[in-house]
Design an enzyme around this catalytic site. Structure first.
Site, PDB file in Angstrom:
ATOM      1  CE1 TYR A  45      -4.030  -1.689   0.132  1.00 36.16           C
ATOM      2  CE2 TYR A  45      -3.786  -1.884   2.460  1.00 36.16           C
ATOM      3  CZ  TYR A  45      -4.566  -2.110   1.250  1.00 36.16           C
ATOM      4  OH  TYR A  45      -5.561  -2.674   1.311  1.00 36.16           O
ATOM      5  CD  GLU A  46      -1.655   5.250   0.111  1.00 37.40           C
ATOM      6  OE1 GLU A  46      -0.977   6.050  -0.608  1.00 37.40           O
ATOM      7  OE2 GLU A  46      -2.720   5.414   0.250  1.00 37.40           O
ATOM      8  N   GLY A  47       3.035   2.921  -1.704  1.00 37.24           N
ATOM      9  CA  GLY A  47       4.283   2.903  -2.336  1.00 37.24           C
ATOM     10  C   GLY A  47       4.841   1.696  -1.722  1.00 37.24           C
TER      11      GLY A  47
END
Length: 606
Positions: free
Chosen positions: A444-446
């Protein structure tokens, strides 16, 4: 199912004793609050978690979203949960009074997220809505704010972040979703025809709210190539027509991904403009979509870290409860006393090692995330040098605050499962589900690799290395404070030695960057992130130990309080003796001149 899924005592210790959250109320923005209102917010979140979330952990996992005839159905409790969160004002807790929020610090919003995700991370909906609404309040026109934000914060509409595309993945410069300007837009509602596809959109369609509001990245016709040509749009599932009625916006749910974990949250494949009738509304200025998204990213990454920490904490308490109740064999020194009763497995050294590892990871992660949230708050409300320094420190710590809880959380839940033995691999206990659930958080998120390149490629060197200088100064202050206690001085000295090790590694890597050989400089960035993360969490553990030691010396606590504070110091020692030595091997590899992962002319089989 375990009766305890997080420690209120530990949360109070970190929030009030270590980080002194109430000190934030000296800033005008937070001045309406005090310790009592902070605790009321946590009590409200705990009530929702206890009644609407934790009892349905397994049920939400087993009854995952289904896409039938274009409609996604989710577990019926999710609608109740969203309404309760909206009614309690918890979705918009951190928003300004002007936007219908409570102007609470991110520290408190993060604690709320931690409690909810420890209870049932299969209900990961409201954080997405809050993030989408925050983008609108930060960059959207008054008209967009008025139309969308109240319903989002009330929990009657769902918000999403629609970034990823099938062909682009994490490479947002390759986004191809198009936006064509439409004539006759209403004031503050610049309208565009949207066409394209998005994938892995969490909560991207479901029947628990009346509308789904996508904050979507797209490229306006004729925009520059790469990330500089990306704009941000509101693309609702149902859009308002000229009479104010809501009509279908041609956002089609093409598919729902059936996932390894977090099964309660639908991850959608969406198609926009199949009938050339999808309209999006520009948020802010054209071609500023990525900077807008990145301004919100720190909040989102704290949220992912908190999700991982919540899941790992729930698994730790399940394992702890089981270890106290499960008798097996005798203690090793009494192995031959077969007529003696079996001992609870918590008395076996290897089980204690596994439990101490879980405690060290989860409570160290939570401390780091509250540190990051505190810096976020100061960077938002302070002024001048205080504001700038807080933002620099936050920016530096963010890759660790996202990656350490998620990567080490996976290992922690694995040890939770191991504590159960064969039972951990069954559905009789919650840890097999939590093991599946937490595995997404390093993505998630990078991904961890992206976080590592961000840390070593940008954060360590920006502004002439000012951010690490600020961090090392903070650590040095703590080292001096800890050195005043005989029991803590060896650990203070050890943290000082680790700072020198980080600096030595940086000195060995920097020549590659100076020569322009960026691929070589960043080839082992993930290992550097791991090393740096171990040291940063050691700082957090020493910080907790100093507060615990000061309390033991000055207040003479008794009973459960005495056990709590002594336990903090004991876990700190465990972390320094078991986890910190891992930096030795990482440093050896990072300083090694042998390169084995960079593609060369002579390609070797993998």
């Amino acid at each position: 199912m375990a009766t305890t899924y997080f420690s209120k005592r530990n949360l109070q210790f970190l929030l009030h004793e270590v980080f002194k959250a109430e000190e934030l109320t000296k800033y005008e923005y937070f001045s309406a609050h005090d310790r009592e209102t902070f605790n009321l917010v946590l009590d409200s979140a705990t009530y929702i978690a206890d009644t609407l979330m934790h009892p349905y952990l397994k049920d939400v996992d087993k009854n995952q979203p289904e896409l039938t005839n274009g409609q996604v159905t989710v577990h019926p409790k999710i609608k109740e949960y969203l309404k309760a969160m909206g009614d309690a004002g918890l979705i918009g807790a951190g928003f300004s009074f002007e936007h219908g929020g409570q102007q609470l610090p991110e520290m408190l919003s993060s604690c709320v997220g931690f409690i909810l995700m420890a209870a049932n991370n299969g209900m990961m909906y409201t954080g997405l809505t809050s993030g989408a609404a925050h983008l609108i309040t930060s960059f959207g026109s008054p008209e967009l704010n008025e139309l969308y934000v109240p319903n989002l914060l009330a929990g009657t509409w769902q918000g999403t972040m629609a970034l990823t595309e099938p062909q682009a993945g994490s490479s947002l410069s390759d986004v191809t979703t198009s936006a064509t300007p439409l004539p006759d837009s209403q004031p503050g509602m610049a309208a565009y025809q949207i066409k394209g596809q998005k994938v892995f959109i969490s909560a991207g369609d479901h029947d628990a709210t009346e509308n789904i509001i996508h904050l979507m990245l797209a490229r306006i016709d004729g925009a520059p190539k790469g990330t500089k040509g990306i704009s941000l749009f509101i693309v609702p599932k149902y859009r308002p027509d000229e009479q104010g009625r809501f009509v279908d916006n041609d956002v089609i749910s093409t598919g729902v991904y059936h996932k390894m974990g977090q099964k309660g949250v639908p991850a959608m494949h969406l198609t926009m403009g199949s009938n050339d009738n999808t309209i999006g509304y520009l948020v802010g200025e054209p071609h500023q979509g990525l900077p807008y998204m990145f301004q919100m990213m720190n909040e989102a990454r704290i949220g992912v870290g908190m999700t991982a920490t919540g899941i790992a904490t729930a698994a730790y308490y399940a394992a702890l409860e089981y270890a106290r109740e499960r008798p097996q064999s005798r203690r090793l020194n009494n192995k031959n006393q077969l007529d003696a009763p079996q001992t609870p497995i918590i008395n076996h050294p290897d089980v204690r090692r596994m439990l101490l590892f879980q405690k060290a990871v989860t409570e160290g992660s939570l401390s780091l995330l509250l540190e990051a949230a505190r810096l976020y708050d100061i960077s938002e409300v302070a002024e001048g040098e205080e504001k700038e320094n807080a933002f620099l420190l936050l920016d530096l710590l963010m890759p660790v605050a996202k990656s350490y809880p998620s990567e080490m959380g996976v290992q922690s839940v694995s040890q939770s499962l191991q504590t159960f033995g064969g039972y951990g691999y069954t559905e009789d206990f919650p840890v097999e589900q939590l093991y599946r659930d937490i595995r997404i958080t390093p993505i998630y998120e990078g991904t961890t690799g992206i976080q590592a390149q961000d840390l070593l490629g940008r954060k360590m060197t920006m502004k002439g290395g000012k951010a690490p200088q600020l961090l090392f100064a903070e650590m040095s202050k703590l080292i001096a404070e800890a050195s005043t206690f005989d029991e803590l001085k060896p650990y203070a000295d050890q943290l000082g030695a680790e700072l020198k090790r980080v600096q030595e590694v940086m000195m060995s890597l920097l020549p590659h960057a100076q020569e322009g050989n960026i691929e070589r400089y960043l080839s082992d960035a993930t290992l550097f992130l791991e090393l740096f993360g171990i040291v940063v969490v050691a700082w957090q553990w020493l910080k907790q130990a100093v507060v615990a030691k000061q309390t033991l010396v000055t207040r003479n606590p008794q009973g459960d309080d005495l056990i709590f504070y002594e336990g903090k110091i004991h876990t700190m020692k465990f972390y320094f003796h078991y986890e910190v030595p891992k930096t030795l091997g990482l440093a050896v590899r990072l300083k090694d001149t042998e390169v084995l992962t960079i593609v060369s002319e002579k390609e070797l089989a993998l």
